[in-house]
Design an enzyme around this catalytic site. Structure first.
Site, PDB file in Angstrom:
ATOM      1  N   ASP A  51       0.841  -1.206   0.000  1.00 23.23           N
ATOM      2  CA  ASP A  51       0.000   0.000   0.000  1.00 23.23           C
ATOM      3  C   ASP A  51       0.879   1.260   0.000  1.00 23.23           C
ATOM      4  O   ASP A  51       0.369   2.375  -0.072  1.00 23.23           O
ATOM      5  CB  ASP A  51      -1.032  -0.008   1.130  1.00 23.23           C
ATOM      6  CG  ASP A  51      -0.410  -0.058   2.509  1.00 23.23           C
ATOM      7  OD1 ASP A  51       0.830  -0.116   2.616  1.00 23.23           O
ATOM      8  OD2 ASP A  51      -1.176  -0.046   3.506  1.00 23.23           O
ATOM      9  N   SER A  52       2.205   1.064   0.033  1.00 23.92           N
ATOM     10  CA  SER A  52       3.129   2.190  -0.163  1.00 23.92           C
ATOM     11  C   SER A  52       2.890   2.828  -1.534  1.00 23.92           C
ATOM     12  O   SER A  52       3.342   3.941  -1.786  1.00 23.92           O
ATOM     13  CB  SER A  52       4.586   1.720  -0.046  1.00 23.92           C
ATOM     14  OG  SER A  52       4.832   0.649  -0.932  1.00 23.92           O
ATOM     15  N   ASP A  90      -1.080  -6.302  -0.158  1.00 23.73           N
ATOM     16  CA  ASP A  90      -1.145  -5.608   1.125  1.00 23.73           C
ATOM     17  C   ASP A  90      -2.589  -5.173   1.362  1.00 23.73           C
ATOM     18  O   ASP A  90      -3.128  -4.358   0.594  1.00 23.73           O
ATOM     19  CB  ASP A  90      -0.270  -4.349   0.992  1.00 23.73           C
ATOM     20  CG  ASP A  90       0.378  -3.945   2.277  1.00 23.73           C
ATOM     21  OD1 ASP A  90       0.137  -4.601   3.292  1.00 23.73           O
ATOM     22  OD2 ASP A  90       1.150  -2.965   2.233  1.00 23.73           O
ATOM     23  N   GLU A 188       9.111  -4.570  10.460  1.00 25.93           N
ATOM     24  CA  GLU A 188       9.522  -3.256   9.934  1.00 25.93           C
ATOM     25  C   GLU A 188       9.995  -2.337  11.056  1.00 25.93           C
ATOM     26  O   GLU A 188       9.402  -2.280  12.140  1.00 25.93           O
ATOM     27  CB  GLU A 188       8.357  -2.576   9.189  1.00 25.93           C
ATOM     28  CG  GLU A 188       8.743  -1.173   8.708  1.00 25.93           C
ATOM     29  CD  GLU A 188       7.837  -0.561   7.646  1.00 25.93           C
ATOM     30  OE1 GLU A 188       6.836  -1.190   7.265  1.00 25.93           O
ATOM     31  OE2 GLU A 188       8.165   0.555   7.209  1.00 25.93           O
TER      32      GLU A 188
HETATM   33  O1  KIV Z   1       3.500  -1.069   1.622  1.00 25.94           O
HETATM   34  C1  KIV Z   1       4.649  -1.491   1.584  1.00 25.94           C
HETATM   35  O2  KIV Z   1       5.396  -1.312   0.608  1.00 25.94           O
HETATM   36  C2  KIV Z   1       5.131  -2.244   2.742  1.00 25.94           C
HETATM   37  C3  KIV Z   1       6.604  -2.383   2.861  1.00 25.94           C
HETATM   38  C4  KIV Z   1       7.132  -1.198   3.576  1.00 25.94           C
HETATM   39  C5  KIV Z   1       6.965  -3.651   3.518  1.00 25.94           C
HETATM   40  O3  KIV Z   1       4.371  -2.649   3.570  1.00 25.94           O
END
Ligand code: KIV
Length: 271
Positions: A51-52, A90, A188
């Site tokens: 979700d990044s 995610d 994390e």
């Molecule tokens: O959303 C994402 O890219 C993540 C990473 C930071 C592991 O959860």
């Protein structure tokens, strides 16, 4: 002669990942589209549609605005580009706050995409949600430590596991999530000591981001590690190329050549 470790030539499954603990480091990277997932496919065991994307793709300030529709859309694209790497979606903020809602949304993801596992953020207080998903045939990656979906309620990003008390809390989370059925723990933003102790305390693989060397694997956000995301660079990010600078340079050369009448030349024109 190649200087690199071998590419991954066979389909990676949840069983492959489970069997890697203590044997071989697991490599994971994020991707949001078919173009990049086709480049990453086979270079890494796992691709996370994180979700990044709400920050690095959409330009928002945090991950909280990502929707299930967005995550499904991007995961479909990633699936179209990758065949060997295992794909993890995610689950966005607000999509798994009760066991029923989590299962309804997770089932939708399994039906509409090729994702083989889902990632959810939260410690032992969410173990019952992980259990409900796992009992119903969903593979879960449980994300603990610094959890970006809690950035607003926590008042910022905070590295975890710097006191014995906090390490103890994280260990309790890890054990509860393993018992609930998670097949991977994503750690994390925590001290190396905390991540190492968690990794030694569970029998499922741990994958770290900003969690030091003591985990069973590593994950990085593609736009961070390739140097495309320039707004800020956390200490744990290693840039393997200067993507943004290289793209700017290439586009400037293209502009120059068009302005000077150098492009297109005969080689790039039809007779
Ligand atoms: O959303 C994402 O890219 C993540 C990473 C930071 C592991 O959860």
């Amino acid at each position: 002669m190649s200087i690199h470790t071998p590419r991954i030539e066979k389909k990676v499954t949840v069983r492959t990942i489970s069997a890697m603990k203590g044997r071989e480091p697991i490599v994971m990277i994020t991707a949001y589209d078919a173009l990049f997932s086709s480049i990453f496919d086979g270079e890494v065991e796992m691709i996370l549609v994180g979700d990044s994307l709400n920050m690095s793709f959409l330009g928002e300030r945090d991950t909280l605005g990502a929707t299930l529709e967005q995550m499904i859309y991007h995961t479909k694209a990633v699936c179209n580009g990758a065949t060997n790497s295992l794909i993890v979606l995610d689950m966005p903020f607000g999509s798994y706050d009760t066991p029923q809602k989590a299962l309804e949304n997770a089932s939708r993801v399994y039906k509409e995409t090729c994702a083989e596992a889902l990632k959810i953020e939260g410690g032992k207080e969410r173990a019952h949600i992980v259990r409900h998903l796992c009992d119903n045939g969903i593979a879960v990656v449980a994300h603990i430590g610094l959890m970006p979906q809690f950035v607003r309620s926590d008042g910022g990003y905070r590295v975890r596991g710097r006191s014995e008390e906090d390490i103890h809390r994280l260990l309790e989370d890890a054990v509860a999530l393993e018992e609930a059925g998670a097949f991977v723990l994503l750690l994390e933003g925590m001290s190396s000591q905390a991540a190492r102790r968690i990794t030694e305390s569970v029998s499922i693989p741990t994958i770290g981001i900003g969690a030091g060397r003591g985990t069973d694997g590593q994950v990085l956000v593609w736009s961070d590690m390739l140097g495309f995301f320039e707004r800020f660079k956390p200490r744990f990010v290693k840039r393997y190329m200067s993507g943004a600078a290289e793209v700017r340079e290439a586009v400037a050369r293209y502009r120059d050549e068009v302005k000077r009448g150098v492009f297109p030349d005969d080689e790039h024109s039809y007779d």
